[in-house]
Design a protein around this motif. Structure first.
Motif, short mmCIF file in Angstrom:
data_model
loop_
_atom_site.label_atom_id
_atom_site.label_comp_id
_atom_site.label_asym_id
_atom_site.label_seq_id
_atom_site.Cartn_x
_atom_site.Cartn_y
_atom_site.Cartn_z
N HIS A 103 44.34 -13.71 21.58
CA HIS A 103 44.56 -15.13 21.78
C HIS A 103 43.70 -16.04 20.97
CE1 HIS A 103 45.63 -19.12 23.96
NE2 HIS A 103 44.37 -19.34 24.11
N LEU A 104 42.40 -15.58 21.01
CA LEU A 104 41.39 -16.23 20.12
C LEU A 104 41.30 -16.18 18.87
CD1 LEU A 104 38.55 -16.21 22.76
CD2 LEU A 104 39.95 -18.37 22.33
N GLY A 105 41.66 -14.94 18.31
CA GLY A 105 41.21 -14.40 16.90
C GLY A 105 42.05 -15.20 15.93
N PRO A 106 43.55 -15.43 16.19
CA PRO A 106 44.00 -16.41 15.01
C PRO A 106 43.50 -17.86 14.86
CG PRO A 106 45.96 -15.38 16.52
CD PRO A 106 44.32 -15.31 17.11
N TRP A 107 43.21 -18.38 15.91
CA TRP A 107 42.24 -19.76 15.67
C TRP A 107 40.80 -19.51 15.04
CZ3 TRP A 107 42.69 -24.52 15.39
CH2 TRP A 107 41.85 -25.39 15.45
N SER A 108 40.32 -18.50 15.35
CA SER A 108 38.92 -18.37 14.61
C SER A 108 39.35 -17.98 13.04
CB SER A 108 38.25 -17.00 15.23
OG SER A 108 37.89 -17.05 16.68
N ALA A 109 40.36 -17.25 12.90
CA ALA A 109 40.63 -16.86 11.56
C ALA A 109 41.09 -18.21 10.62
CB ALA A 109 41.74 -15.95 11.24
N VAL A 110 41.57 -19.05 11.19
CA VAL A 110 42.15 -20.22 10.51
C VAL A 110 41.03 -21.47 10.43
CG1 VAL A 110 44.62 -19.92 10.72
CG2 VAL A 110 43.36 -21.41 12.36
N GLY B 23 37.15 -18.54 9.61
CA GLY B 23 37.15 -17.61 8.67
C GLY B 23 37.58 -18.38 7.22
N LEU B 24 38.53 -19.07 7.39
CA LEU B 24 39.05 -19.97 5.96
C LEU B 24 38.01 -20.74 5.55
CD1 LEU B 24 42.89 -20.64 6.74
CD2 LEU B 24 42.08 -18.71 5.30
N MET B 25 37.20 -21.29 6.76
CA MET B 25 36.26 -22.28 6.20
C MET B 25 35.18 -21.81 5.38
SD MET B 25 35.07 -25.12 5.57
CE MET B 25 36.47 -26.12 6.38
N LEU B 26 34.75 -20.66 6.10
CA LEU B 26 33.58 -19.92 5.32
C LEU B 26 34.09 -19.31 3.98
CD1 LEU B 26 32.12 -17.65 8.26
CD2 LEU B 26 31.19 -19.61 6.99
N ARG B 27 35.21 -19.04 3.72
CA ARG B 27 35.70 -18.48 2.49
C ARG B 27 35.67 -19.78 1.51
NH1 ARG B 27 40.91 -15.33 3.88
NH2 ARG B 27 40.09 -14.50 5.95
N ALA B 28 36.35 -20.75 2.07
CA ALA B 28 36.38 -22.05 1.20
C ALA B 28 35.18 -22.46 0.79
CB ALA B 28 36.97 -23.02 1.84
N ARG B 29 33.98 -22.33 1.64
CA ARG B 29 32.65 -22.70 1.27
C ARG B 29 32.19 -21.83 0.21
NH1 ARG B 29 29.58 -23.95 7.00
NH2 ARG B 29 28.55 -22.13 6.27
N ALA B 30 32.44 -20.71 0.04
CA ALA B 30 31.87 -19.84 -0.65
C ALA B 30 32.38 -19.85 -2.11
CB ALA B 30 32.14 -18.30 -0.15
N LEU B 31 33.69 -20.75 -2.20
CA LEU B 31 34.32 -20.72 -3.68
C LEU B 31 33.50 -21.17 -4.78
CD1 LEU B 31 37.71 -21.72 -2.69
CD2 LEU B 31 37.04 -19.75 -3.43
#
Length: 371
Positions: free
Chosen positions: A353-360, A363-371
């Motif tokens: 239930h929580l995984g998809p929310w954590s991913a978007v 997860g996505l925010m950490l990847r975006a910050r690392a760009l």
């Protein structure tokens, strides 16, 4: 002074007191007030047994802050005295000390009771499981608290979250792990389910206490060791024997501490004191996680910038094997009892239930910050 003009007609002559009579009644009231016994405030004295060494940074401090908060929040009506590991009970005996009433409270991590109750580990951490905020959400809102209480109820113990060390690192290695075959024969200190996962992949788990880890790595008795996170690891001195620090900490992505309370003692308290205990534990869970994140971030910077430590990621094939094997190990816990299956199913549903929310979000925010 009362005058005749102050007296209402309906009060009649009965209230017309002489000055001498009025003073006499006032004096009698004063004497009566002095004679009335003072109501003394009774302080409830409890004991807390912990599995942690005295003043241990992290969990030991969490335990003490819970004790302090209960006293302050209760206005001194309740005081809890902390006993470090071995002072009132050995670490392995803390649960029984609370269950039997030797201590009204305890502080530990549920994984300590895994041999007695295999499903207890779900309330601390499981490999590739819930992250700290997800774990807190499951306990508070996803039915985890009720299941935890059912698990401990036969022992007369009421559990609460009582702190959190956050996610852990994968461990210190004296030789690199570049492919799955490098795990064969690896002598590693990794307790709990993580150690079982590595064993199934060819490693040799070794059980050693914290104070023996540095000498064991230096002598070659160990090839790798996992302890906690950067703050505690650096304080213990791992950087003096290894420069390879692996991530992620697949074995414990969350680090919930637990506060244990003797159920009879807890239910015998007034409602406001029961709520104070709940509140003290809840506040400490949030504070400990914040503190852990701050200290670990600072320690990781010092390890990499000042101590020459290299943070490495497990190779993809290793991670895939670790994840698949972890799924088998964790699902095996469900077969230990009907309640264990309920807990496993609830935990798995919360992760789905929580995984998809954590991913978007994270997860996505950490990847975006690392760009």
């Amino acid at each position: 002074m009362t005058t005749r003009r102050d007296i209402k007609p309906e009060q009649g002559s009965a209230v017309l007191l002489s000055r001498r009579g009025a003073l006499g009644l006032a004096g009698a009231g004063a004497v009566a007030g002095l004679a009335r016994p003072a109501i003394a405030q009774t302080t409830i004295e409890w004991k807390m047994a912990t599995v942690w060494p005295k003043d241990l940074p992290g969990p030991g401090q969490s335990a003490q802050r819970i004790c302090d908060a209960i006293e302050v929040m209760s206005g001194g009506r309740m005081r809890v005295r902390l006993f470090a590991a071995g002072e009132l009970a050995p670490p392995a005996g803390v649960f029984d000390a609370v269950s039997g009433g030797t201590a009204q409270m305890g502080h530990a991590a549920s994984a300590y009771w895994q041999e007695r109750m295999p499903a207890a580990v779900f309330f601390s951490a499981v490999p590739f499981g819930l992250l700290p905020q997800e774990q807190m959400t499951w306990i508070e809102l996803g039915g985890g608290q009720a299941l935890w209480e059912r698990l401990y109820a036969p022992y007369g113990v009421q559990p609460f979250m009582g702190g959190n060390s956050g996610g852990q690192m994968g461990g210190w290695f004296t030789r690199p792990v570049e492919r799955l075959e490098d795990l064969n024969g690896l002598k590693v200190r990794m307790p709990g389910l993580g150690g079982e996962v590595l064993r199934r992949l060819g490693a040799t788990p070794v059980s050693l206490p914290a104070e023996e880890l540095i000498p064991a790595l230096r002598s070659g008795l160990l090839d790798a060791a996992e302890f906690l996170g950067p703050a505690s690891d650096r304080a213990l001195g791992f950087q003096s024997v290894s420069k390879l620090y692996y991530a992620p900490g697949f074995q414990e992505p969350n680090g919930t501490y637990e506060a244990l309370v003797n159920a009879v003692a807890f239910n015998g308290l007034p409602e406001d004191l029961r709520e104070i205990i709940r509140a003290a534990c809840r506040v400490e869970t949030s504070r400990a996680l914040s503190e852990s994140n701050w200290l670990n971030a600072d320690a990781l910077r010092q390890l990499t910038e000042n101590d020459g430590v290299e943070v490495r990621h497990y190779p993809e094939d290793v991670l895939l094997a670790l994840r698949a094997t972890s799924a088998d190990v964790v699902s095996g816990l469900a077969a230990t009892s009907d309640l264990a299956r309920e807990i496993y199913n609830s935990y798995a549903e919360a992760q789905a239930h929580l995984g998809p929310w954590s991913a978007v979000t994270e997860g996505l925010m950490l990847r975006a910050r690392a760009l």
